[in-house]
Write a protein that holds these residues in place. Structure first.
Motif, mmCIF file in Angstrom:
data_model
loop_
_atom_site.group_PDB
_atom_site.id
_atom_site.type_symbol
_atom_site.label_atom_id
_atom_site.label_comp_id
_atom_site.label_asym_id
_atom_site.label_seq_id
_atom_site.Cartn_x
_atom_site.Cartn_y
_atom_site.Cartn_z
ATOM 1 N N THR A 259 63.503 11.370 -32.046
ATOM 2 C CA THR A 259 63.235 9.876 -32.549
ATOM 3 C C THR A 259 61.956 9.608 -32.646
ATOM 4 O OG1 THR A 259 65.295 9.240 -32.141
ATOM 5 C CG2 THR A 259 64.083 7.553 -32.959
ATOM 6 N N GLU A 260 61.123 9.533 -31.724
ATOM 7 C CA GLU A 260 59.848 9.274 -31.299
ATOM 8 C C GLU A 260 58.959 10.041 -32.171
ATOM 9 O OE1 GLU A 260 57.091 8.249 -27.703
ATOM 10 O OE2 GLU A 260 57.500 10.418 -27.912
ATOM 11 N N ALA A 261 59.132 11.313 -32.589
ATOM 12 C CA ALA A 261 58.190 12.410 -33.183
ATOM 13 C C ALA A 261 58.578 12.132 -34.611
ATOM 14 C CB ALA A 261 58.789 13.815 -32.963
ATOM 15 N N LEU A 262 59.609 11.636 -35.072
ATOM 16 C CA LEU A 262 60.079 11.466 -36.385
ATOM 17 C C LEU A 262 59.258 10.004 -36.651
ATOM 18 C CD1 LEU A 262 63.896 12.143 -36.572
ATOM 19 C CD2 LEU A 262 62.069 13.340 -37.854
ATOM 20 N N GLU A 263 59.383 9.109 -36.097
ATOM 21 C CA GLU A 263 58.634 7.918 -36.200
ATOM 22 C C GLU A 263 57.061 7.961 -36.223
ATOM 23 O OE1 GLU A 263 61.487 4.543 -33.822
ATOM 24 O OE2 GLU A 263 60.036 5.496 -32.636
ATOM 25 N N VAL A 264 56.377 8.803 -35.468
ATOM 26 C CA VAL A 264 55.043 9.124 -35.503
ATOM 27 C C VAL A 264 54.800 9.873 -36.899
ATOM 28 C CG1 VAL A 264 53.063 10.404 -34.503
ATOM 29 C CG2 VAL A 264 54.632 8.801 -33.199
ATOM 30 N N LEU A 265 55.531 10.785 -37.473
ATOM 31 C CA LEU A 265 55.470 11.316 -38.654
ATOM 32 C C LEU A 265 55.526 10.504 -39.967
ATOM 33 C CD1 LEU A 265 56.965 15.051 -37.865
ATOM 34 C CD2 LEU A 265 54.334 14.336 -38.193
ATOM 35 N N GLY A 266 56.512 9.682 -39.781
ATOM 36 C CA GLY A 266 56.709 8.661 -40.906
ATOM 37 C C GLY A 266 57.090 9.296 -42.285
ATOM 38 N N ASP A 267 58.034 10.172 -42.092
ATOM 39 C CA ASP A 267 58.247 11.084 -43.323
ATOM 40 C C ASP A 267 59.912 10.618 -43.305
ATOM 41 O OD1 ASP A 267 59.614 12.753 -45.012
ATOM 42 O OD2 ASP A 267 58.212 14.375 -44.520
ATOM 43 N N ASP A 268 59.834 9.845 -44.491
ATOM 44 C CA ASP A 268 61.540 9.164 -44.447
ATOM 45 C C ASP A 268 62.651 9.975 -44.716
ATOM 46 O OD1 ASP A 268 60.452 6.646 -44.113
ATOM 47 O OD2 ASP A 268 60.213 6.025 -46.192
ATOM 48 N N GLN A 269 62.181 11.003 -45.485
ATOM 49 C CA GLN A 269 63.112 12.240 -45.863
ATOM 50 C C GLN A 269 63.547 13.061 -44.561
ATOM 51 O OE1 GLN A 269 61.998 14.817 -49.156
ATOM 52 N NE2 GLN A 269 63.723 15.974 -49.181
ATOM 53 N N LEU A 270 62.336 13.607 -43.937
ATOM 54 C CA LEU A 270 62.750 14.249 -42.626
ATOM 55 C C LEU A 270 63.402 13.313 -41.595
ATOM 56 C CD1 LEU A 270 62.287 16.806 -41.050
ATOM 57 C CD2 LEU A 270 60.180 15.762 -40.255
ATOM 58 N N THR A 271 63.176 12.092 -41.767
ATOM 59 C CA THR A 271 63.756 11.201 -40.645
ATOM 60 C C THR A 271 65.286 11.292 -41.118
ATOM 61 O OG1 THR A 271 61.910 10.028 -40.066
ATOM 62 C CG2 THR A 271 63.945 8.903 -39.778
ATOM 63 N N ALA A 272 65.828 11.035 -42.284
ATOM 64 C CA ALA A 272 67.180 10.885 -42.968
ATOM 65 C C ALA A 272 68.108 12.204 -42.571
ATOM 66 C CB ALA A 272 67.331 10.690 -44.306
#
Length: 393
Positions: A259-272
């Motif tokens: 979750t932290e890595a996704l937040e730092v990357l800030g890529d909405d598509q990858l996060t979803a």
């Protein structure tokens, strides 16, 4: 217990029990840095070897505590750890870090363990994040290039567990005698994801971003067991391995670190795309929960390790709070509070400071394993406290 009380309690625990122990009992004023071991009976072993992982985790803990709380004593301790690492652990000829040095700071085990290099990046990046320390940042960047140039396998995609001092193949790659001798492990990939995330906060490099994405893909495509949603632990070069160990602490830790890595990357598509997998991993980890709120260590086909290890409880608290925040799971909040209460009631050493290694299934305290040492560091518990202080919930 309430969320508000949790924050208040965590700050007191961090400052008065954890960090004070390392400041008052573990600084080596004769040979520099920090002592290598204090046993479960709180007896100091001043001639114990000093591990790279221990020192890097000390650096991270005090740098992070300074960033959050601003106490100059924490910065002083972080700088002490940084200088010791630069002087004694960094291999100035071959790159990377030595696995261990003796109590006087002389190289003891010169192998290059990706796990240890990752933690050194983690600590140096945190100091750069806290203070803008350019020397620490350049050290972290240099170690990133060492890992990428020597330990990353472009063909099979993944990080080699360990190499010799001059980056050649090594027969025994294990972190410890408790591990299988796999050339790819979940644990090391987890603790490369973690420092790369932290480094990306202070160094927006394109190659680093690419590798963060590669690591997230490794977790969702290679390490994840599609049948159980646990993360499997040990593999060969081609990602073949036995899928028969469930490590609950690593599962719940990986869930929130992803979750932290996704937040730092800030890529909405990858996060979803990845957050549903995060939820699956965290849910699988909850199979290790006990009625008293604690989480057991791990289970395999043959055995169950149902000790309540200190680090597993820390990751359970953070991971469940992560579930509460990102999935609106009210039950996760209660599980986090219950696990924290277990820590307060059973693991914290009120008399001598710091925490005991574990609680046995019968409720007795484990005094056989270290209070501070090669693997017992101010990292999981200080990070739990800092995460609770920084998170908005």
């Amino acid at each position: 217990m309430t969320k508000e009380f949790l924050k208040q309690s965590c700050r007191q625990l961090l400052e008065d029990n954890i960090l004070s122990f390392w400041l008052n009992k573990m600084q080596d004023d004769e040979y520099g840095g920090f002592y290598g071991r204090r046993d479960g009976h709180d007896q100091l072993h001043p001639e114990a070897e000093k591990g790279a992982v221990l020192n890097a985790r000390i650096l991270w803990s005090f740098a992070s505590a300074y960033r959050v709380l601003g106490n100059p004593a924490y910065l002083k301790a972080a700088l002490r750890a940084k200088q010791y690492i630069l002087q004694h652990f960094i291999d100035k000829e071959q790159g990377g870090v030595f696995w261990s040095v003796d109590y006087q700071g002389r190289p003891l085990d010169r192998k290059k363990q990706s796990y240890a290099i990752g933690f050194t990046i983690y600590g140096m990046a945190e100091l750069a994040r806290a203070t803008g320390d350019e020397e620490a940042l350049q050290c972290a960047i240099g170690l990133f290039h060492d890992l990428e140039n020597h330990a990353f396998d472009e063909v099979n995609v993944g990080y080699i567990e360990a190499l010799t001092c001059d980056w050649q193949p090594i027969a025994d790659m294990r972190l410890s005698d408790k591990d299988e001798n796999g050339s790819r492990t979940m644990n090391s990939h987890l603790h490369i994801l973690e420092p790369y995330t932290n480094l990306y906060r202070v160094w927006k490099d394109a190659r680093l971003e690419r590798q963060l994405r590669v690591l997230i893909d490794i977790f969702t495509q290679k390490l994840l067991n599609p049948k159980t949603h646990h993360l499997d632990l040990f593999f060969d070069d081609e990602w073949q391995g036995r899928r028969d160990i469930e490590s609950y602490g690593h599962d719940i830790e990986a869930a929130w670190l992803l979750t932290e890595a996704l937040e730092v990357l800030g890529d909405d598509q990858l996060t979803a795309q990845v957050m549903p997998v995060v939820n699956q991993i965290a849910r699988a980890a909850e199979e290790g929960l006990c009625p008293d709120g604690s989480m057991i260590h791990e289970k395999s086909v043959a055995t169950v390790d149902d000790d309540r290890h200190w680090w597993v409880q820390c990751e359970c608290v953070i991971g469940e709070m992560n579930q509460y925040q990102h999935f609106a799971d009210e039950g996760a909040l209660q599980r986090a509070l219950a696990c924290y209460q277990f820590i307060e009631d059973n693991l914290v050493d009120r008399q001598n400071g710091e925490w005991h290694w574990s609680v046995r299934p019968d409720g007795s305290i484990n005094l056989d394993d270290d209070k501070a040492g090669f693997w017992k560091c101010p990292y999981h518990n200080s990070r739990m406290c800092l995460e609770m202080l920084e998170r908005q919930f």
